[in-house]
Design a protein around this motif. Structure first.
Motif, mmCIF file in Angstrom:
data_model
loop_
_atom_site.group_PDB
_atom_site.id
_atom_site.type_symbol
_atom_site.label_atom_id
_atom_site.label_comp_id
_atom_site.label_asym_id
_atom_site.label_seq_id
_atom_site.Cartn_x
_atom_site.Cartn_y
_atom_site.Cartn_z
ATOM 1 N N SER A 148 -2.141 11.700 10.103
ATOM 2 C CA SER A 148 -2.702 13.047 9.968
ATOM 3 C C SER A 148 -2.484 13.631 8.578
ATOM 4 O O SER A 148 -3.185 14.574 8.174
ATOM 5 N N ASN A 149 -1.540 13.080 7.829
ATOM 6 C CA ASN A 149 -1.232 13.596 6.489
ATOM 7 C C ASN A 149 -1.796 12.737 5.359
ATOM 8 O O ASN A 149 -1.642 13.086 4.190
ATOM 9 N N ILE A 150 -2.426 11.607 5.696
ATOM 10 C CA ILE A 150 -2.959 10.718 4.662
ATOM 11 C C ILE A 150 -4.270 11.264 4.115
ATOM 12 O O ILE A 150 -5.201 11.550 4.865
ATOM 13 N N ARG A 151 -4.326 11.413 2.795
ATOM 14 C CA ARG A 151 -5.558 11.846 2.131
ATOM 15 C C ARG A 151 -6.030 10.806 1.109
ATOM 16 O O ARG A 151 -7.169 10.865 0.655
ATOM 17 N N ASP A 152 -5.179 9.890 0.756
ATOM 18 C CA ASP A 152 -5.546 8.867 -0.220
ATOM 19 C C ASP A 152 -4.513 7.745 -0.150
ATOM 20 O O ASP A 152 -3.469 7.884 0.497
ATOM 21 N N PHE A 153 -4.794 6.650 -0.806
ATOM 22 C CA PHE A 153 -3.826 5.560 -0.899
ATOM 23 C C PHE A 153 -4.131 4.731 -2.137
ATOM 24 O O PHE A 153 -5.234 4.770 -2.686
ATOM 25 N N GLU A 154 -3.142 3.995 -2.572
ATOM 26 C CA GLU A 154 -3.321 3.014 -3.634
ATOM 27 C C GLU A 154 -2.652 1.727 -3.205
ATOM 28 O O GLU A 154 -1.809 1.722 -2.303
ATOM 29 N N VAL A 155 -3.033 0.632 -3.842
ATOM 30 C CA VAL A 155 -2.443 -0.659 -3.488
ATOM 31 C C VAL A 155 -1.950 -1.360 -4.738
ATOM 32 O O VAL A 155 -2.414 -1.102 -5.854
ATOM 33 N N ARG A 156 -0.974 -2.221 -4.537
ATOM 34 C CA ARG A 156 -0.464 -3.080 -5.592
ATOM 35 C C ARG A 156 -0.505 -4.512 -5.079
ATOM 36 O O ARG A 156 0.149 -4.829 -4.077
ATOM 37 N N TYR A 164 0.853 -1.193 0.000
ATOM 38 C CA TYR A 164 0.000 0.000 0.000
ATOM 39 C C TYR A 164 0.887 1.240 0.000
ATOM 40 O O TYR A 164 1.950 1.273 0.611
ATOM 41 N N LEU A 165 0.428 2.257 -0.728
ATOM 42 C CA LEU A 165 1.162 3.510 -0.870
ATOM 43 C C LEU A 165 0.279 4.648 -0.366
ATOM 44 O O LEU A 165 -0.757 4.950 -0.966
ATOM 45 N N MET A 166 0.657 5.252 0.742
ATOM 46 C CA MET A 166 -0.100 6.343 1.339
ATOM 47 C C MET A 166 0.281 7.671 0.674
ATOM 48 O O MET A 166 1.459 7.928 0.423
ATOM 49 N N LYS A 167 -0.749 8.527 0.430
ATOM 50 C CA LYS A 167 -0.514 9.795 -0.258
ATOM 51 C C LYS A 167 -1.011 10.972 0.573
ATOM 52 O O LYS A 167 -1.969 10.840 1.347
ATOM 53 N N ASP A 168 -0.366 12.127 0.374
ATOM 54 C CA ASP A 168 -0.803 13.345 1.061
ATOM 55 C C ASP A 168 -1.778 14.126 0.170
ATOM 56 O O ASP A 168 -2.186 13.658 -0.899
ATOM 57 N N ARG A 169 -2.130 15.333 0.563
ATOM 58 C CA ARG A 169 -3.144 16.124 -0.151
ATOM 59 C C ARG A 169 -2.692 16.525 -1.547
ATOM 60 O O ARG A 169 -3.514 16.856 -2.401
ATOM 61 N N LEU A 170 -1.386 16.509 -1.780
ATOM 62 C CA LEU A 170 -0.865 16.851 -3.106
ATOM 63 C C LEU A 170 -0.678 15.619 -3.991
ATOM 64 O O LEU A 170 -0.224 15.735 -5.133
ATOM 65 N N GLY A 171 -1.023 14.446 -3.454
ATOM 66 C CA GLY A 171 -0.862 13.212 -4.204
ATOM 67 C C GLY A 171 0.523 12.611 -4.124
ATOM 68 O O GLY A 171 0.825 11.636 -4.819
ATOM 69 N N HIS A 172 1.389 13.184 -3.286
ATOM 70 C CA HIS A 172 2.737 12.645 -3.118
ATOM 71 C C HIS A 172 2.697 11.387 -2.250
ATOM 72 O O HIS A 172 1.985 11.343 -1.234
ATOM 73 N N ILE A 173 3.462 10.400 -2.618
ATOM 74 C CA ILE A 173 3.544 9.170 -1.822
ATOM 75 C C ILE A 173 4.446 9.428 -0.632
ATOM 76 O O ILE A 173 5.621 9.771 -0.788
#
Length: 383
Positions: free
Chosen positions: A58-66, A17-26
Protein backbone atom coordinates in the motif's frame (compact mmCIF):
# COMPACT_ATOMS: atom_id res chain seq x y z
CA UNK A 1 6.51 4.81 -17.21
CA UNK A 2 3.96 3.48 -14.71
CA UNK A 3 4.70 0.63 -12.32
CA UNK A 4 2.99 -2.02 -14.46
CA UNK A 5 5.12 -1.13 -17.47
CA UNK A 6 8.22 -0.95 -15.30
CA UNK A 7 7.59 -4.47 -13.99
CA UNK A 8 7.07 -5.82 -17.52
CA UNK A 9 10.43 -4.37 -18.53
CA UNK A 10 12.32 -6.18 -15.76
CA UNK A 11 14.75 -8.95 -16.76
CA UNK A 12 14.43 -12.60 -15.75
CA UNK A 13 17.82 -12.42 -14.07
CA UNK A 14 19.06 -12.24 -10.47
CA UNK A 15 19.27 -8.99 -8.57
CA UNK A 16 18.02 -6.81 -5.75
CA UNK A 17 14.92 -4.59 -5.77
CA UNK A 18 14.42 -1.48 -3.64
CA UNK A 19 10.83 -0.42 -2.96
CA UNK A 20 10.15 3.31 -2.45
CA UNK A 21 7.33 5.34 -0.91
CA UNK A 22 5.77 8.59 -2.22
CA UNK A 23 8.68 10.62 -0.85
CA UNK A 24 11.25 8.43 -2.60
CA UNK A 25 12.42 6.81 0.63
CA UNK A 26 13.52 3.19 0.36
CA UNK A 27 11.16 1.20 2.57
CA UNK A 28 12.06 -2.37 1.61
CA UNK A 29 14.97 -4.25 0.03
CA UNK A 30 14.57 -7.75 -1.38
CA UNK A 31 16.52 -10.20 -3.52
CA UNK A 32 15.37 -12.41 -6.38
CA UNK A 33 16.63 -15.19 -8.58
CA UNK A 34 14.36 -13.72 -11.25
CA UNK A 35 13.61 -10.02 -10.71
CA UNK A 36 10.61 -9.90 -13.02
CA UNK A 37 8.87 -12.91 -11.48
CA UNK A 38 9.54 -11.78 -7.92
CA UNK A 39 8.54 -8.12 -8.27
CA UNK A 40 5.38 -9.10 -10.16
CA UNK A 41 4.08 -10.86 -7.06
CA UNK A 42 3.83 -7.55 -5.21
CA UNK A 43 1.43 -6.12 -7.76
CA UNK A 44 -0.85 -9.14 -8.11
CA UNK A 45 -3.94 -9.32 -5.91
CA UNK A 46 -3.36 -12.24 -3.62
CA UNK A 47 -5.11 -13.41 -0.49
CA UNK A 48 -1.86 -15.14 0.46
CA UNK A 49 -0.15 -11.82 1.23
CA UNK A 50 0.54 -11.38 4.93
CA UNK A 51 -0.66 -8.21 6.71
CA UNK A 52 2.95 -6.93 6.70
CA UNK A 53 3.23 -7.39 2.93
CA UNK A 54 -0.15 -5.74 2.35
CA UNK A 55 0.97 -2.70 4.35
CA UNK A 56 4.19 -2.59 2.39
CA UNK A 57 2.38 -2.79 -0.97
CA UNK A 58 0.00 0.00 0.00
CA UNK A 59 3.00 2.32 0.45
CA UNK A 60 4.92 1.42 -2.73
CA UNK A 61 5.01 4.21 -5.31
CA UNK A 62 8.19 3.29 -7.18
CA UNK A 63 11.09 0.86 -7.18
CA UNK A 64 14.58 0.45 -8.56
CA UNK A 65 16.66 -2.65 -9.20
CA UNK A 66 20.31 -3.56 -9.06
CA UNK A 67 21.31 -6.43 -11.29
CA UNK A 68 23.72 -9.17 -10.26
CA UNK A 69 25.20 -11.99 -12.27
CA UNK A 70 24.25 -14.74 -9.81
CA UNK A 71 21.70 -15.50 -7.13
CA UNK A 72 24.44 -15.75 -4.50
CA UNK A 73 25.60 -12.20 -5.25
CA UNK A 74 21.99 -11.01 -4.96
CA UNK A 75 21.74 -12.55 -1.48
CA UNK A 76 24.94 -10.89 -0.33
CA UNK A 77 24.05 -7.50 -1.86
CA UNK A 78 20.61 -7.57 -0.23
CA UNK A 79 22.19 -8.19 3.17
CA UNK A 80 24.65 -5.31 2.79
CA UNK A 81 21.99 -2.87 1.57
CA UNK A 82 19.65 -3.68 4.43
CA UNK A 83 22.38 -2.95 6.96
CA UNK A 84 23.34 0.22 5.11
CA UNK A 85 19.87 1.64 4.38
CA UNK A 86 17.87 0.22 7.33
CA UNK A 87 14.53 0.15 5.44
CA UNK A 88 11.35 0.41 7.47
CA UNK A 89 9.94 -2.98 6.47
CA UNK A 90 13.18 -4.98 6.77
CA UNK A 91 12.95 -5.77 10.46
CA UNK A 92 15.03 -8.91 10.63
CA UNK A 93 18.45 -7.44 9.82
CA UNK A 94 17.85 -3.75 10.47
CA UNK A 95 19.13 -3.31 13.99
CA UNK A 96 22.25 -5.19 15.13
CA UNK A 97 21.09 -4.76 18.73
CA UNK A 98 18.18 -7.06 17.88
CA UNK A 99 20.51 -10.05 17.97
CA UNK A 100 20.08 -12.35 20.92
CA UNK A 101 22.58 -14.41 22.89
CA UNK A 102 22.09 -17.45 25.09
CA UNK A 103 24.42 -17.25 28.08
CA UNK A 104 25.41 -19.57 30.91
CA UNK A 105 26.08 -17.16 33.78
CA UNK A 106 28.07 -17.75 36.93
CA UNK A 107 26.51 -16.33 40.10
CA UNK A 108 28.20 -15.13 43.26
CA UNK A 109 27.22 -18.41 44.88
CA UNK A 110 29.05 -20.33 42.17
CA UNK A 111 25.88 -21.70 40.60
CA UNK A 112 25.35 -21.44 36.88
CA UNK A 113 22.10 -20.33 35.29
CA UNK A 114 20.69 -20.20 31.79
CA UNK A 115 19.88 -16.68 30.60
CA UNK A 116 19.02 -14.61 27.50
CA UNK A 117 20.55 -11.25 26.64
CA UNK A 118 21.12 -8.72 23.83
CA UNK A 119 24.48 -7.68 25.27
CA UNK A 120 27.43 -10.01 24.59
CA UNK A 121 29.47 -8.39 27.36
CA UNK A 122 29.41 -10.28 30.62
CA UNK A 123 31.35 -11.15 33.74
CA UNK A 124 34.37 -13.40 33.80
CA UNK A 125 33.31 -17.01 33.44
CA UNK A 126 30.08 -16.28 31.54
CA UNK A 127 29.71 -18.50 28.48
CA UNK A 128 27.93 -16.98 25.45
CA UNK A 129 26.32 -18.64 22.44
CA UNK A 130 25.11 -16.71 19.42
CA UNK A 131 24.33 -14.18 18.11
CA UNK A 132 20.90 -15.45 17.05
CA UNK A 133 18.59 -13.48 14.77
CA UNK A 134 15.34 -14.68 16.37
CA UNK A 135 14.81 -13.84 20.04
CA UNK A 136 11.53 -15.76 20.07
CA UNK A 137 13.33 -18.95 19.00
CA UNK A 138 15.87 -18.56 21.81
CA UNK A 139 13.11 -17.86 24.34
CA UNK A 140 11.11 -20.91 23.23
CA UNK A 141 14.22 -23.07 23.39
CA UNK A 142 15.25 -21.95 26.87
CA UNK A 143 11.71 -22.27 28.23
CA UNK A 144 11.32 -25.71 26.65
CA UNK A 145 14.64 -26.99 27.98
CA UNK A 146 13.97 -25.67 31.46
CA UNK A 147 10.60 -27.41 31.58
CA UNK A 148 11.74 -30.66 29.94
CA UNK A 149 14.82 -31.04 32.13
CA UNK A 150 13.07 -29.66 35.24
CA UNK A 151 15.54 -26.82 35.80
CA UNK A 152 12.90 -24.08 35.99
CA UNK A 153 13.56 -23.32 39.64
CA UNK A 154 11.78 -20.18 40.84
CA UNK A 155 14.02 -19.75 43.90
CA UNK A 156 17.33 -21.61 43.32
CA UNK A 157 19.16 -19.93 46.18
CA UNK A 158 16.64 -20.61 48.95
CA UNK A 159 18.48 -23.70 50.17
CA UNK A 160 15.86 -24.84 52.65
CA UNK A 161 12.38 -25.23 51.12
CA UNK A 162 11.00 -26.31 47.74
CA UNK A 163 9.84 -23.57 45.38
CA UNK A 164 6.45 -23.41 43.64
CA UNK A 165 7.83 -24.91 40.43
CA UNK A 166 9.13 -27.90 42.39
CA UNK A 167 5.57 -28.73 43.41
CA UNK A 168 4.57 -28.43 39.72
CA UNK A 169 7.25 -30.91 38.64
CA UNK A 170 9.37 -28.26 36.90
CA UNK A 171 12.26 -28.09 39.37
CA UNK A 172 14.78 -30.74 40.37
CA UNK A 173 15.04 -29.32 43.88
CA UNK A 174 18.04 -27.01 43.92
CA UNK A 175 15.94 -24.77 46.17
CA UNK A 176 15.94 -27.46 48.87
CA UNK A 177 19.72 -27.46 49.16
CA UNK A 178 19.95 -31.01 47.82
CA UNK A 179 23.44 -31.86 46.56
CA UNK A 180 21.96 -34.56 44.29
CA UNK A 181 19.63 -32.00 42.72
CA UNK A 182 22.54 -29.59 42.16
CA UNK A 183 24.62 -32.30 40.51
CA UNK A 184 21.71 -33.23 38.23
CA UNK A 185 21.18 -29.54 37.40
CA UNK A 186 24.85 -29.08 36.46
CA UNK A 187 24.74 -32.23 34.36
CA UNK A 188 21.86 -30.72 32.35
CA UNK A 189 23.78 -27.49 31.77
CA UNK A 190 26.80 -29.52 30.64
CA UNK A 191 24.59 -31.32 28.11
CA UNK A 192 23.33 -28.01 26.74
CA UNK A 193 26.86 -26.63 26.47
CA UNK A 194 28.12 -29.80 24.77
CA UNK A 195 25.33 -29.70 22.19
CA UNK A 196 25.71 -26.01 21.36
CA UNK A 197 29.48 -26.38 21.06
CA UNK A 198 28.97 -28.68 18.09
CA UNK A 199 29.85 -31.88 19.92
CA UNK A 200 27.48 -34.86 20.01
CA UNK A 201 23.98 -33.31 20.25
CA UNK A 202 23.03 -35.13 23.44
CA UNK A 203 20.10 -32.77 24.05
CA UNK A 204 18.56 -33.71 20.69
CA UNK A 205 19.12 -37.39 21.47
CA UNK A 206 17.36 -37.01 24.82
CA UNK A 207 14.41 -35.18 23.27
CA UNK A 208 14.06 -37.72 20.47
CA UNK A 209 13.95 -40.55 22.99
CA UNK A 210 11.31 -38.73 25.03
CA UNK A 211 9.28 -38.01 21.92
CA UNK A 212 9.36 -41.69 20.93
CA UNK A 213 8.37 -42.82 24.42
CA UNK A 214 5.50 -40.31 24.55
CA UNK A 215 4.23 -41.46 21.15
CA UNK A 216 4.38 -45.12 22.25
CA UNK A 217 2.27 -44.16 25.28
CA UNK A 218 -0.18 -42.42 22.90
CA UNK A 219 0.63 -39.11 24.58
CA UNK A 220 0.70 -37.31 21.26
CA UNK A 221 0.47 -33.85 22.79
CA UNK A 222 3.72 -34.42 24.69
CA UNK A 223 5.32 -36.02 21.62
CA UNK A 224 4.47 -32.95 19.55
CA UNK A 225 5.93 -30.71 22.26
CA UNK A 226 9.22 -32.61 22.18
CA UNK A 227 9.23 -32.55 18.36
CA UNK A 228 8.80 -28.76 18.31
CA UNK A 229 11.50 -28.32 20.92
CA UNK A 230 13.87 -30.45 18.83
CA UNK A 231 13.33 -28.04 15.94
CA UNK A 232 14.21 -24.94 17.97
CA UNK A 233 17.22 -26.60 19.61
CA UNK A 234 18.35 -27.78 16.18
CA UNK A 235 18.13 -24.25 14.80
CA UNK A 236 20.40 -22.94 17.58
CA UNK A 237 22.90 -25.75 16.98
CA UNK A 238 22.94 -24.97 13.24
CA UNK A 239 23.51 -21.31 14.07
CA UNK A 240 26.54 -22.23 16.18
CA UNK A 241 27.88 -24.22 13.22
CA UNK A 242 27.49 -21.11 11.06
CA UNK A 243 29.50 -19.06 13.54
CA UNK A 244 32.18 -21.73 13.79
CA UNK A 245 32.32 -21.86 10.00
CA UNK A 246 32.81 -18.09 9.77
CA UNK A 247 35.38 -17.99 12.57
CA UNK A 248 37.59 -20.39 10.59
CA UNK A 249 38.10 -17.56 8.06
CA UNK A 250 38.18 -20.05 5.21
CA UNK A 251 39.37 -19.44 1.66
CA UNK A 252 36.42 -20.39 -0.54
CA UNK A 253 36.23 -20.61 -4.34
CA UNK A 254 32.81 -20.73 -6.00
CA UNK A 255 31.87 -21.36 -9.63
CA UNK A 256 28.30 -20.16 -10.19
CA UNK A 257 26.46 -20.25 -13.55
CA UNK A 258 25.49 -16.96 -15.20
CA UNK A 259 24.16 -18.41 -18.46
CA UNK A 260 24.97 -21.26 -20.83
CA UNK A 261 28.24 -19.69 -21.93
CA UNK A 262 29.39 -17.82 -18.84
CA UNK A 263 30.12 -18.64 -15.22
CA UNK A 264 31.10 -16.44 -12.30
CA UNK A 265 34.29 -17.17 -10.42
CA UNK A 266 33.82 -15.87 -6.86
CA UNK A 267 36.53 -15.90 -4.21
CA UNK A 268 35.43 -15.50 -0.59
CA UNK A 269 37.63 -14.89 2.44
CA UNK A 270 35.75 -15.73 5.61
CA UNK A 271 32.30 -14.44 4.68
CA UNK A 272 33.38 -11.57 2.39
CA UNK A 273 33.60 -11.61 -1.40
CA UNK A 274 37.16 -10.50 -2.21
CA UNK A 275 37.19 -11.17 -5.94
CA UNK A 276 34.67 -11.98 -8.66
CA UNK A 277 35.03 -12.26 -12.40
CA UNK A 278 33.16 -13.74 -15.34
CA UNK A 279 34.76 -16.71 -17.05
CA UNK A 280 33.86 -18.93 -19.96
CA UNK A 281 31.67 -21.72 -18.63
CA UNK A 282 33.49 -25.08 -18.62
CA UNK A 283 32.14 -27.21 -21.43
CA UNK A 284 34.76 -29.12 -23.38
CA UNK A 285 32.34 -30.04 -26.18
CA UNK A 286 31.52 -26.41 -26.91
CA UNK A 287 34.76 -24.59 -26.08
CA UNK A 288 37.28 -26.97 -27.59
CA UNK A 289 39.95 -29.22 -26.07
CA UNK A 290 42.02 -26.36 -24.60
CA UNK A 291 39.13 -24.72 -22.74
CA UNK A 292 39.34 -26.81 -19.52
CA UNK A 293 43.10 -26.15 -19.33
CA UNK A 294 42.62 -22.39 -19.78
CA UNK A 295 39.97 -22.26 -17.07
CA UNK A 296 42.11 -24.40 -14.78
CA UNK A 297 45.02 -21.98 -15.20
CA UNK A 298 42.78 -18.95 -14.63
CA UNK A 299 41.21 -20.35 -11.44
CA UNK A 300 44.55 -21.48 -10.04
CA UNK A 301 46.13 -18.07 -10.74
CA UNK A 302 43.18 -16.27 -9.13
CA UNK A 303 43.53 -18.39 -5.98
CA UNK A 304 47.26 -17.83 -5.63
CA UNK A 305 46.94 -14.15 -6.49
CA UNK A 306 44.15 -13.48 -3.97
CA UNK A 307 44.61 -15.70 -0.94
CA UNK A 308 47.60 -15.58 1.39
CA UNK A 309 48.73 -18.06 4.05
CA UNK A 310 47.45 -16.99 7.45
CA UNK A 311 49.75 -15.67 10.12
CA UNK A 312 49.89 -18.47 12.75
CA UNK A 313 50.40 -15.85 15.47
CA UNK A 314 47.22 -13.97 14.54
CA UNK A 315 44.34 -14.35 17.02
CA UNK A 316 41.32 -16.40 15.96
CA UNK A 317 38.69 -14.35 14.18
CA UNK A 318 35.68 -13.58 16.35
CA UNK A 319 32.49 -13.19 14.36
CA UNK A 320 30.39 -10.24 15.47
CA UNK A 321 26.63 -9.70 15.33
CA UNK A 322 27.30 -7.53 12.27
CA UNK A 323 28.67 -10.55 10.37
CA UNK A 324 26.11 -13.19 11.22
CA UNK A 325 23.77 -12.60 8.25
CA UNK A 326 26.52 -12.82 5.64
CA UNK A 327 27.86 -15.93 7.36
CA UNK A 328 24.39 -17.51 7.35
CA UNK A 329 23.92 -16.77 3.64
CA UNK A 330 27.29 -18.27 2.75
CA UNK A 331 26.85 -21.34 4.96
CA UNK A 332 23.35 -22.05 3.63
CA UNK A 333 24.51 -21.51 0.06
CA UNK A 334 27.31 -24.03 0.39
CA UNK A 335 24.99 -26.60 2.00
CA UNK A 336 22.71 -26.70 -1.01
CA UNK A 337 22.99 -29.56 -3.46
CA UNK A 338 24.56 -29.16 -6.91
CA UNK A 339 26.85 -26.32 -5.84
CA UNK A 340 30.40 -26.22 -7.18
CA UNK A 341 32.78 -24.82 -4.59
CA UNK A 342 36.20 -25.46 -3.15
CA UNK A 343 37.62 -24.73 0.29
CA UNK A 344 41.34 -23.99 -0.02
CA UNK A 345 43.42 -25.06 3.01
CA UNK A 346 46.23 -22.72 3.99
CA UNK A 347 49.00 -25.18 3.13
CA UNK A 348 47.90 -25.34 -0.53
CA UNK A 349 49.01 -21.71 -0.85
CA UNK A 350 52.60 -22.58 0.11
CA UNK A 351 55.12 -23.50 -2.64
CA UNK A 352 55.50 -27.24 -3.00
CA UNK A 353 51.78 -28.04 -2.87
CA UNK A 354 50.96 -27.17 -6.50
CA UNK A 355 49.82 -30.71 -7.20
CA UNK A 356 47.19 -30.74 -4.46
CA UNK A 357 45.84 -27.37 -5.51
CA UNK A 358 45.78 -28.42 -9.16
CA UNK A 359 43.82 -31.60 -8.44
CA UNK A 360 41.34 -29.64 -6.34
CA UNK A 361 40.77 -27.09 -9.11
CA UNK A 362 40.16 -29.94 -11.57
CA UNK A 363 37.57 -31.32 -9.16
CA UNK A 364 35.92 -27.90 -8.87
CA UNK A 365 35.55 -27.60 -12.65
CA UNK A 366 34.34 -31.19 -13.00
CA UNK A 367 31.80 -30.57 -10.22
CA UNK A 368 30.49 -27.52 -12.07
CA UNK A 369 29.96 -29.55 -15.25
CA UNK A 370 28.20 -32.33 -13.35
CA UNK A 371 25.95 -29.85 -11.57
CA UNK A 372 24.95 -28.12 -14.79
CA UNK A 373 24.34 -31.43 -16.57
CA UNK A 374 22.18 -32.54 -13.66
CA UNK A 375 20.21 -29.27 -13.76
CA UNK A 376 19.70 -29.68 -17.50
CA UNK A 377 18.39 -33.22 -17.06
CA UNK A 378 15.88 -32.01 -14.45
CA UNK A 379 14.63 -29.24 -16.76
CA UNK A 380 13.57 -31.80 -19.35
CA UNK A 381 13.98 -31.85 -23.13
CA UNK A 382 11.72 -28.83 -23.81
CA UNK A 383 13.30 -26.49 -21.26
Amino acid sequence: MNLAEKVKALPLTPGVYLMKDRLGHIIYVGKAKSLKKRVQTYFQHSKAHSPKVKRLISNIRDFEVRLTDTEFEAFMLECRLIKQLKPLYNKKMKNPLAYTYLVIRNSREGRRRLDITNDPAGQEGDLFFGPYTSRSTVEKTVQGLQESYRILCSNPYAGHSPCLNHSLGLCLGMCTGSEDALRAYNAVLDKIITSLNGNPPVVLQDLEQRMTEAAEMHNFEAAAKYRDLMKTVGSLIRNEKVIGFAEEDRNIVILEPVNEREAKLILVKGNRIVRDTKVEAPDADRNGPDAPHKLHTLVRSAILGTFRPADPAAPRLQISRHDIDEAQILYSFLQRSARSYLIVPEHWLIPGHEGELGEAVEGLIAGYVRAQNSAGDQDGPDA
